[in-house]
Design a protein around this motif. Structure first.
Motif, mmCIF file in Angstrom:
data_model
loop_
_atom_site.group_PDB
_atom_site.id
_atom_site.type_symbol
_atom_site.label_atom_id
_atom_site.label_comp_id
_atom_site.label_asym_id
_atom_site.label_seq_id
_atom_site.Cartn_x
_atom_site.Cartn_y
_atom_site.Cartn_z
ATOM 1 N N UNK A 136 0.747 -1.197 -0.081
ATOM 2 C CA UNK A 136 -0.075 0.170 -0.062
ATOM 3 C C UNK A 136 0.740 1.195 -0.074
ATOM 4 N N UNK A 137 0.066 2.272 0.013
ATOM 5 C CA UNK A 137 0.779 3.757 -0.366
ATOM 6 C C UNK A 137 1.611 4.264 1.003
ATOM 7 N N UNK A 138 1.269 3.697 2.037
ATOM 8 C CA UNK A 138 1.935 4.286 3.548
ATOM 9 C C UNK A 138 3.372 3.339 3.686
ATOM 10 N N UNK A 139 3.585 2.328 3.390
ATOM 11 C CA UNK A 139 4.689 1.411 3.564
ATOM 12 C C UNK A 139 6.174 2.423 2.970
ATOM 13 N N UNK A 140 6.002 2.866 1.962
ATOM 14 C CA UNK A 140 7.356 3.351 1.370
ATOM 15 C C UNK A 140 7.736 4.863 2.437
ATOM 16 N N UNK A 141 6.615 5.254 3.089
ATOM 17 C CA UNK A 141 6.829 6.411 3.931
ATOM 18 C C UNK A 141 7.610 5.825 5.149
ATOM 19 N N UNK A 142 7.009 4.598 5.713
ATOM 20 C CA UNK A 142 7.528 4.162 6.786
ATOM 21 C C UNK A 142 8.998 3.468 6.603
ATOM 22 N N UNK A 143 9.311 2.976 5.404
ATOM 23 C CA UNK A 143 10.666 2.732 5.396
ATOM 24 C C UNK A 143 11.473 3.713 5.179
ATOM 25 N N UNK A 144 11.105 4.918 4.675
ATOM 26 C CA UNK A 144 11.849 6.102 4.815
ATOM 27 C C UNK A 144 12.101 6.382 6.170
ATOM 28 N N UNK A 145 11.234 6.376 6.827
ATOM 29 C CA UNK A 145 11.180 6.824 8.414
ATOM 30 C C UNK A 145 12.349 5.779 9.091
ATOM 31 N N UNK A 146 12.428 4.581 8.535
ATOM 32 C CA UNK A 146 13.503 3.515 9.200
ATOM 33 C C UNK A 146 14.696 3.945 8.570
ATOM 34 N N UNK A 147 14.643 4.441 7.555
ATOM 35 C CA UNK A 147 16.080 4.634 6.877
ATOM 36 C C UNK A 147 16.679 6.020 7.538
#
Length: 254
Positions: A136-147
């Motif tokens: 979904x669309x929110x996972x890339x945002x979470x991956x960015x935050x983890x980065x």
């Protein structure tokens, strides 16, 4: 460093590489050792991040079989991991060291909670909506935050990633772990390049941790791939809780 101190750093690198491949919290092996030897926190963080990058690569290679069919995910999420790592590196070199002292343990505890409830929560979500192969669309945002988090401190970024992806992706845990290893390599390699260009690492420490983490990453991947999902989930949570307790203790006593 004398010989015994060098051996301690090398051994910590082996342990960190192995744990990063299996779960992701290896910095909690190396960082305390470097502080105990008298290195400044920023120097320890920078040198540790550069040194762990080669071990992240061997861990990702060790999980190459579980990475098959996930090329699009690596490309999609890898770009967000790269951007996050650069952001985290900028924050590390420009913000006070105390900024994330209390935030980091909260993130780890949240990730551990997600991993514990993931099977039942995923089952509930599957009843509410169809599975999404890319989260979904929110996972890339979470991956960015983890980065961002990984570029800033690195400890337990793998636990956070597994928690986020386990909640969002309809995938078995070992394949998520393989994807996690690929993304943490991107974060660590990006942070390493950034710190080499803009910071002052201690190259003795970098060499020792790099050598140890390569060996540990290979061994950790061989062992971790054989763990059953339930055992891997327990290991992730135990190490995550240990990491959170240690960081909270350091925050209140430091």
């Amino acid at each position: 460093m004398n010989v015994w101190e060098a051996l301690a750093v090398l051994a910590a690198g082996v342990g960190a590489g192995a744990i990063n491949a299996v779960v992701g919290s290896g910095t909690l092996f190396t960082f305390p050792v470097l502080l105990a030897l008298g290195f400044a926190p920023i120097t320890a963080t920078v040198s540790n991040s550069i040194g762990l990058a080669p071990g992240s690569l061997t861990g990702a290679i060790g999980y190459r079989r579980e990475l098959r069919g996930q090329r699009s995910r690596v490309l999609r999420f890898g770009f967000m991991s790269l951007l996050g790592a650069v952001t985290g590196g900028v924050l590390l070199l420009n913000l006070p060291e105390d900024v994330f002292r209390l935030v980091v343990p909260v993130l780890i505890l949240l990730a551990c909670t997600l991993i514990v409830v993931q099977p039942r929560l995923n089952a509930w979500l599957r009843r509410r909506r169809p599975a999404r192969p890319n989260g979904g669309p929110l996972l890339p945002v979470g991956v960015y935050g983890a980065g961002v988090y990984g570029g800033y401190f690195a400890a337990a970024q793998g636990i956070i990633l597994v928690g986020l992806m386990g909640l969002s992706l309809d995938e078995e845990l070992q394949r998520l772990n393989a994807l996690k290893n690929a993304l943490t390599f991107i974060v660590n390699a990006t942070a390493a390049v950034f710190y080499i260009a803009f910071a002052t690492p201690d190259w003795r420490v970098v060499g020792l941790i790099a050598g140890g983490s390569v060996v540990g990453g290979y061994l950790g991947a061989r062992f971790g791939r054989r763990l059953r999902p339930a055992a891997l989930r327990v290991l992730v949570v135990v190490i995550g809780l240990t990491a959170a307790v240690q960081l909270l203790s350091d925050a209140f006593t430091g």
